[in-house]
Design a protein around this motif. Structure first.
Motif, PDB file in Angstrom:
ATOM      1  N   ALA A 172      75.038  60.997  34.664  1.00 38.29           N
ATOM      2  CA  ALA A 172      74.898  61.047  33.433  1.00 38.29           C
ATOM      3  C   ALA A 172      73.253  60.744  33.393  1.00 38.29           C
ATOM      4  N   PHE A 173      72.218  59.743  34.171  1.00 35.29           N
ATOM      5  CA  PHE A 173      71.548  59.619  33.949  1.00 35.29           C
ATOM      6  C   PHE A 173      69.935  61.295  34.208  1.00 35.29           C
ATOM      7  N   TRP A 174      70.147  61.794  34.390  1.00 38.30           N
ATOM      8  CA  TRP A 174      70.056  63.144  34.796  1.00 38.30           C
ATOM      9  C   TRP A 174      70.203  63.910  34.027  1.00 38.30           C
ATOM     10  N   THR A 175      71.589  64.224  33.680  1.00 40.06           N
ATOM     11  CA  THR A 175      71.436  64.697  31.955  1.00 40.06           C
ATOM     12  C   THR A 175      70.996  64.222  30.615  1.00 40.06           C
ATOM     13  N   THR A 176      70.183  62.519  30.498  1.00 42.31           N
ATOM     14  CA  THR A 176      69.843  61.739  30.066  1.00 42.31           C
ATOM     15  C   THR A 176      68.245  62.382  29.788  1.00 42.31           C
ATOM     16  N   ALA A 177      67.702  62.792  31.111  1.00 45.37           N
ATOM     17  CA  ALA A 177      66.157  63.247  31.345  1.00 45.37           C
ATOM     18  C   ALA A 177      66.267  64.600  30.111  1.00 45.37           C
ATOM     19  N   ALA A 178      67.327  65.618  30.964  1.00 41.48           N
ATOM     20  CA  ALA A 178      66.845  67.135  30.455  1.00 41.48           C
ATOM     21  C   ALA A 178      67.575  66.747  29.204  1.00 41.48           C
ATOM     22  N   MET A 179      67.709  65.801  28.071  1.00 32.86           N
ATOM     23  CA  MET A 179      67.930  66.064  26.894  1.00 32.86           C
ATOM     24  C   MET A 179      66.957  65.900  26.111  1.00 32.86           C
ATOM     25  N   GLN A 180      66.253  64.295  26.798  1.00 33.68           N
ATOM     26  CA  GLN A 180      64.575  63.683  26.048  1.00 33.68           C
ATOM     27  C   GLN A 180      63.885  64.432  26.823  1.00 33.68           C
ATOM     28  N   GLY A 181      64.165  65.528  27.716  1.00 34.44           N
ATOM     29  CA  GLY A 181      62.740  66.171  27.880  1.00 34.44           C
ATOM     30  C   GLY A 181      62.745  67.616  26.710  1.00 34.44           C
ATOM     31  N   THR A 182      63.878  68.267  26.226  1.00 38.85           N
ATOM     32  CA  THR A 182      64.247  69.088  26.017  1.00 38.85           C
ATOM     33  C   THR A 182      64.189  68.868  24.369  1.00 38.85           C
ATOM     34  N   GLY A 183      64.546  67.620  23.533  1.00 38.90           N
ATOM     35  CA  GLY A 183      63.708  67.259  22.275  1.00 38.90           C
ATOM     36  C   GLY A 183      62.300  67.081  22.679  1.00 38.90           C
ATOM     37  N   ALA A 184      61.990  66.534  23.660  1.00 43.16           N
ATOM     38  CA  ALA A 184      59.694  66.745  23.566  1.00 43.16           C
ATOM     39  C   ALA A 184      59.226  68.212  23.539  1.00 43.16           C
ATOM     40  N   VAL A 185      60.277  68.895  23.863  1.00 39.96           N
ATOM     41  CA  VAL A 185      59.575  70.285  23.596  1.00 39.96           C
ATOM     42  C   VAL A 185      60.077  70.526  22.042  1.00 39.96           C
ATOM     43  N   LEU A 186      60.396  70.921  22.043  1.00 38.94           N
ATOM     44  CA  LEU A 186      60.979  71.242  20.448  1.00 38.94           C
ATOM     45  C   LEU A 186      60.879  70.537  19.506  1.00 38.94           C
ATOM     46  N   PHE A 187      60.322  69.208  19.554  1.00 42.91           N
ATOM     47  CA  PHE A 187      58.994  68.446  19.280  1.00 42.91           C
ATOM     48  C   PHE A 187      57.803  68.952  19.139  1.00 42.91           C
ATOM     49  N   LEU A 188      57.334  69.355  19.793  1.00 47.22           N
ATOM     50  CA  LEU A 188      55.355  69.705  20.200  1.00 47.22           C
ATOM     51  C   LEU A 188      56.203  70.767  19.730  1.00 47.22           C
ATOM     52  N   LEU A 189      57.077  72.106  19.861  1.00 45.84           N
ATOM     53  CA  LEU A 189      56.915  73.458  19.154  1.00 45.84           C
ATOM     54  C   LEU A 189      56.988  74.029  17.620  1.00 45.84           C
ATOM     55  N   ALA A 190      58.404  73.178  17.743  1.00 50.10           N
ATOM     56  CA  ALA A 190      58.623  73.000  16.279  1.00 50.10           C
ATOM     57  C   ALA A 190      58.621  72.274  15.252  1.00 50.10           C
ATOM     58  N   THR A 191      58.885  71.620  15.583  1.00 55.09           N
ATOM     59  CA  THR A 191      59.694  70.063  14.382  1.00 55.09           C
ATOM     60  C   THR A 191      58.600  69.488  13.616  1.00 55.09           C
ATOM     61  N   ARG A 192      56.608  69.648  14.466  1.00 56.95           N
ATOM     62  CA  ARG A 192      55.766  68.596  14.395  1.00 56.95           C
ATOM     63  C   ARG A 192      54.929  70.127  12.780  1.00 56.95           C
ATOM     64  N   HIS A 193      55.604  71.183  12.684  1.00 55.34           N
ATOM     65  CA  HIS A 193      55.248  71.949  12.142  1.00 55.34           C
ATOM     66  C   HIS A 193      55.974  71.946  11.123  1.00 55.34           C
ATOM     67  N   PHE A 194      57.234  72.251  11.502  1.00 57.32           N
ATOM     68  CA  PHE A 194      58.099  72.361  10.584  1.00 57.32           C
ATOM     69  C   PHE A 194      57.524  71.081   8.745  1.00 57.32           C
ATOM     70  N   PHE A 195      57.687  69.981   9.582  1.00 59.62           N
ATOM     71  CA  PHE A 195      57.039  68.334   8.598  1.00 59.62           C
ATOM     72  C   PHE A 195      56.096  68.752   8.099  1.00 59.62           C
ATOM     73  N   LEU A 196      55.017  69.626   8.444  1.00 54.44           N
ATOM     74  CA  LEU A 196      53.863  69.167   7.936  1.00 54.44           C
ATOM     75  C   LEU A 196      54.075  70.454   7.075  1.00 54.44           C
ATOM     76  N   ARG A 197      54.971  71.070   7.062  1.00 58.03           N
ATOM     77  CA  ARG A 197      54.851  71.623   5.876  1.00 58.03           C
ATOM     78  C   ARG A 197      55.888  71.286   4.545  1.00 58.03           C
ATOM     79  N   ARG A 198      57.252  70.640   5.251  1.00 54.24           N
ATOM     80  CA  ARG A 198      57.732  69.813   4.052  1.00 54.24           C
ATOM     81  C   ARG A 198      57.030  69.531   3.807  1.00 54.24           C
ATOM     82  N   ARG A 199      56.571  68.264   4.015  1.00 58.08           N
ATOM     83  CA  ARG A 199      55.888  67.126   3.535  1.00 58.08           C
ATOM     84  C   ARG A 199      55.834  66.854   2.779  1.00 58.08           C
ATOM     85  N   LEU A 200      56.339  65.977   1.404  1.00 54.08           N
ATOM     86  CA  LEU A 200      56.009  65.665  -0.350  1.00 54.08           C
ATOM     87  C   LEU A 200      54.588  64.967  -0.122  1.00 54.08           C
ATOM     88  N   VAL A 201      54.606  63.932   0.842  1.00 53.75           N
ATOM     89  CA  VAL A 201      53.189  62.703   0.451  1.00 53.75           C
ATOM     90  C   VAL A 201      52.477  62.341   1.711  1.00 53.75           C
TER      91      VAL A 201
END
Length: 404
Positions: free
Chosen positions: A375-404
């Motif tokens: 259960a908790f190794w799965t948790t660590a894997a999900m957190q790692g997946t989310g961290a990599v997603l933010f690094l590679l995609a989400t932060r750039h997605f936000f900067l392109r779409r922000r309004l303010v």
């Protein structure tokens, strides 16, 4: 380029006071809301086990019921606070929230308890959306990023300290009924605090399209929603099974309270440290640092090497979440129009709830049929997946779409 995110809308005017009395009232009511709710959270698995002899997978199912109800009501909550009188909506939701605690006292069967817990998710979901939207209303615009970050301290502190208090009271009294009454009284105090809040006048938009998707969920922030759902999943597993995990796997019978105290300290330090960066608009930088610190914490937690990893992981998870969540909330608000504040608040909470619910169900299944380690190794894997997603995609997605 992430440097775009470093700009700020301007320095705050000297007369724009962050810690005004209405903001403090809203923070107080929010603290009482979350403290009353999370006073019971780590003990409910123990309660269901001892009172109704429920299996671990059934416990996960029962406790996830409120998440489902919360998830269903939050899109409509965002629409209500955007379209109607926010103070009246907040007071009505808070009233229902505190009354629901009486149901725990009267629930004599597992089915009754499951029904009460599920119903309780409706006012909980609506009240959290309304309260956080009211907090934005009472903040000066030039201090909004910073104020949103500090506002989160109220629920973070409650979520971190309330379980410690609940466990302490239970260890001293072994009386769950007393805990239910304490939660009811605290929620009632929170309700009365909301009645004293004064809001600035605003025009309530009329004739808005009743079934338009962007009035129920901030669809332009869809990738942020997916990303934070992964982090909510991790919290759902840890928050519900940390007490039993410490007892059964590490032999730490009285350590859960200290775990949440250390987690709370990490949240506070992180919020205070990150407030300057939020004021400067460094949202993606704050968030990136937070998600990787949390990843280190969840990984250390999963190793189960002993007490030192147990407590150090609490500090790291607190430090990470204290930077990650307020940055995400500010990003949601920055991607919303002025008339979508409620929708932005409900959207991040919906996303977090989806992750939490999945975490509770997944955690219960893995603990019951495989192991705590899985259960908790799965948790660590999900957190790692989310961290990599933010690094590679989400932060750039936000900067392109922000309004303010």
């Amino acid at each position: 380029m992430t440097t775009v995110n470093s700009t700020t809308k301007g320095s705050s005017a000297p007369d724009e006071k962050l810690w005004n009395k209405e903001y403090l009232k809203v923070m107080t009511s929010n603290f009482l809301l979350f403290f009353a709710f999370y006073l019971l959270t780590p003990l409910l698995p123990i309660y269901l086990d001892s009172q109704f002899q429920a299996d671990k997978d059934i416990i996960g199912l029962v406790l996830s019921g409120y998440v489902v109800a919360t998830l269903l009501v939050r899109p409509f909550s965002g629409y209500m606070v955007d379209c109607f009188n926010r103070k009246k909506v907040l007071m009505l939701c808070f009233l229902a929230f505190f009354v629901c605690f009486a149901g725990y006292i009267g629930a004599s069967t597992l089915l009754m308890f499951a029904i009460v817990r599920t119903i309780h998710g409706i006012p909980f979901g609506a009240t959290t959306v309304a309260n956080s939207t009211v907090a934005i209303d009472v903040l000066p615009s030039s201090r909004r990023n910073e104020g949103i970050g500090y506002y989160g301290l109220s629920n973070n502190l409650a979520m971190a300290t309330a379980p410690s208090a609940g466990i302490y009271i239970y260890n001293a009294t072994s009386d769950f009924t007393l805990l239910f009454w304490i939660s009811l009284v605290l929620a009632m105090l929170g309700f009365f605090t909301t009645t004293r809040v004064s809001l600035p006048l605003r025009d309530i938009r009329q004739g808005r399209p009743s079934m338009s998707l962007d009035h129920f969920f901030l669809s332009r922030a869809w990738l942020l929603a997916i990303n934070i759902s992964l982090f909510g999943l991790c919290w759902g597993v840890m928050g519900n099974y940390v007490a039993i995990y410490g007892q059964e796997m590490l032999g730490i019978t009285d350590g859960t309270g200290l775990f949440f105290m250390i987690l709370s300290a990490g949240l506070v330090m992180s919020r205070l440290y990150g407030s300057k960066a939020l004021r400067q608009g460094l949202l993606t930088q704050n968030c990136l640092r937070g998600v990787f610190i949390s990843f280190a914490g969840y990984t250390l937690f999963a190793t189960a090497l002993g007490e030192w990893t147990y407590y150090l992981s609490a500090l790291l998870i607190g430090l990470g979440n204290g930077q990650m969540y307020p940055a995400f909330l500010n990003m949601f608000v920055s991607m919303a129009r002025h008339d979508q504040r409620g929708t932005a608040n409900s959207s991040i909470l919906i996303s977090w709830d989806i992750g939490m619910g999945m975490g509770m169900l997944l955690g219960g299944f893995l603990v019951q049929y495989i192991s705590y380690s899985a259960a908790f190794w799965t948790t660590a894997a999900m957190q790692g997946t989310g961290a990599v997603l933010f690094l590679l995609a989400t932060r750039h997605f936000f900067l392109r779409r922000r309004l303010v």
